[in-house]
Scaffold this motif. Sequence first.
Motif, mmCIF file in Angstrom:
data_model
loop_
_atom_site.group_PDB
_atom_site.id
_atom_site.type_symbol
_atom_site.label_atom_id
_atom_site.label_comp_id
_atom_site.label_asym_id
_atom_site.label_seq_id
_atom_site.Cartn_x
_atom_site.Cartn_y
_atom_site.Cartn_z
ATOM 1 N N THR A 275 13.860 15.083 5.612
ATOM 2 C CA THR A 275 13.494 13.441 5.494
ATOM 3 C C THR A 275 13.484 12.986 4.209
ATOM 4 O OG1 THR A 275 11.437 13.930 6.126
ATOM 5 C CG2 THR A 275 13.052 13.621 7.912
ATOM 6 N N GLY A 276 13.935 13.514 3.234
ATOM 7 C CA GLY A 276 13.648 13.053 1.831
ATOM 8 C C GLY A 276 12.632 13.933 0.908
ATOM 9 N N SER A 277 12.913 14.182 -0.360
ATOM 10 C CA SER A 277 11.984 14.646 -1.147
ATOM 11 C C SER A 277 11.089 13.964 -2.174
ATOM 12 C CB SER A 277 12.731 15.779 -1.876
ATOM 13 O OG SER A 277 13.775 15.206 -2.753
ATOM 14 N N LEU A 278 11.618 12.653 -2.158
ATOM 15 C CA LEU A 278 10.782 11.719 -3.139
ATOM 16 C C LEU A 278 9.288 11.754 -2.574
ATOM 17 C CD1 LEU A 278 13.134 8.763 -3.473
ATOM 18 C CD2 LEU A 278 12.658 10.627 -5.149
ATOM 19 N N PRO A 279 8.456 11.717 -3.481
ATOM 20 C CA PRO A 279 6.991 11.444 -3.167
ATOM 21 C C PRO A 279 6.728 10.300 -2.222
ATOM 22 C CG PRO A 279 7.059 11.824 -5.273
ATOM 23 C CD PRO A 279 8.752 11.466 -4.954
ATOM 24 N N LEU A 280 5.723 10.320 -1.254
ATOM 25 C CA LEU A 280 5.427 9.411 -0.585
ATOM 26 C C LEU A 280 4.118 8.935 -1.074
ATOM 27 C CD1 LEU A 280 5.992 7.912 2.378
ATOM 28 C CD2 LEU A 280 4.390 9.362 3.315
ATOM 29 N N PRO A 281 4.215 7.571 -1.674
ATOM 30 C CA PRO A 281 2.954 7.065 -2.293
ATOM 31 C C PRO A 281 2.056 6.389 -1.103
ATOM 32 C CG PRO A 281 4.678 5.553 -2.470
ATOM 33 C CD PRO A 281 5.257 6.723 -1.967
ATOM 34 N N VAL A 282 0.635 6.545 -1.761
ATOM 35 C CA VAL A 282 -0.475 6.206 -0.902
ATOM 36 C C VAL A 282 -1.444 4.987 -1.658
ATOM 37 C CG1 VAL A 282 -2.565 6.846 0.482
ATOM 38 C CG2 VAL A 282 -0.159 8.178 0.794
ATOM 39 N N LEU A 283 -1.791 3.991 -1.218
ATOM 40 C CA LEU A 283 -2.626 3.293 -2.003
ATOM 41 C C LEU A 283 -3.952 3.147 -1.285
ATOM 42 C CD1 LEU A 283 -2.674 0.693 -4.112
ATOM 43 C CD2 LEU A 283 -2.108 -0.758 -2.222
ATOM 44 N N LEU A 284 -4.891 3.778 -2.012
ATOM 45 C CA LEU A 284 -6.170 3.893 -1.681
ATOM 46 C C LEU A 284 -7.123 2.684 -1.939
ATOM 47 C CD1 LEU A 284 -6.861 7.629 -2.133
ATOM 48 C CD2 LEU A 284 -6.107 6.188 -0.227
ATOM 49 N N ARG A 285 -7.794 2.229 -1.102
ATOM 50 C CA ARG A 285 -8.950 1.218 -1.043
ATOM 51 C C ARG A 285 -10.506 1.667 -1.085
ATOM 52 N NH1 ARG A 285 -11.464 -2.036 2.291
ATOM 53 N NH2 ARG A 285 -12.634 -3.712 1.208
ATOM 54 N N GLY A 286 -11.047 1.949 -1.995
ATOM 55 C CA GLY A 286 -12.289 2.606 -1.758
ATOM 56 C C GLY A 286 -13.331 2.531 -2.823
ATOM 57 N N THR A 287 -14.581 3.099 -2.683
ATOM 58 C CA THR A 287 -15.293 3.253 -4.011
ATOM 59 C C THR A 287 -14.933 4.375 -4.556
ATOM 60 O OG1 THR A 287 -16.810 4.862 -2.838
ATOM 61 C CG2 THR A 287 -17.206 2.426 -2.707
#
Length: 293
Positions: A194-206
């Motif tokens: 289903t694709g090899s590009l990285p799946l980016p995640v945006l984190l909101r935390g301390t």
Amino acid sequence: MSTHPASSPAEEDEPFHEAISRAIAILVERREDPPDLTALAAEVGLHPHHFQRVFSRWVGISPKRFVQYLRLDHAKRLLSAPTSLLDAALDTGLSGPSRLHDLFVTCEAMTPGDWKGRGAGLTIRWGLHASPFGPSLIGTTDRGVCWFSFVVGGEAAAIAEFAGEWPGAELVRDQAATAEVAARMFAPVAGPATGSLPLPVLLRGTNFQVKVWEALLSIPSGRVASYGDVAAAIGRPSASRAVGGAVGSNPVSVLIPCHRVIRSSGVIHNYRWGADKKQALLAWEAARTSAAA
């Protein structure tokens, strides 16, 4: 000539998400005395042969073998295995991609200003999607996936919880924008890439929470770690309880695999979406890892 592409195997199986989700829930609930194939297929409304094929496609193994991965002794064996990726200090920051079964996940942490603003100036596109573990809610931005939760207690409650975490953001329902994320997260074992590009995640935390979530990405799929393992990995060996709090507040479940952290005794508990779902996720990952090997 039709302009519609031929449906993929995954799309053909889409109507059976609910049946597979129900079957997994039944097997988790009755793991000590599971129903046989015929009885289980009847409970979820499918012919035994068809059910076996669809279940094995999405989970990687037969229902009978899946039960073996649900037992406590299997969790204990996973826990006793050396967690080599957690032994080394986590000194790469958030720049290096980590392997999550067939996905690459890269993380970006919000700035302190973004964190305090709770999404101010951010547009989040969200959608509700089926999965083998029940319906889910996904939120994504131009910078990455910022939310994943299972829908427990009804859609309205799930949407309200999601919106409450991002009161400053503009929330736009957009099924197409989140469909690819859902497809990549729960692609069947035998399905096409289903694709090899990285799946980016945006984190909101301390800073502490982000460090814990980064450590979780270092736990290989099909394996588990204890809260103490994670605390030691981030250089805070006496902070197991604080680590537990950070694990529980993870806003991007499954992609940031908080379900891979269990008690040192091997007991599976304290999952935001229920211990049974956590146990099912671990068994599913173990099955996929076994199938890949």
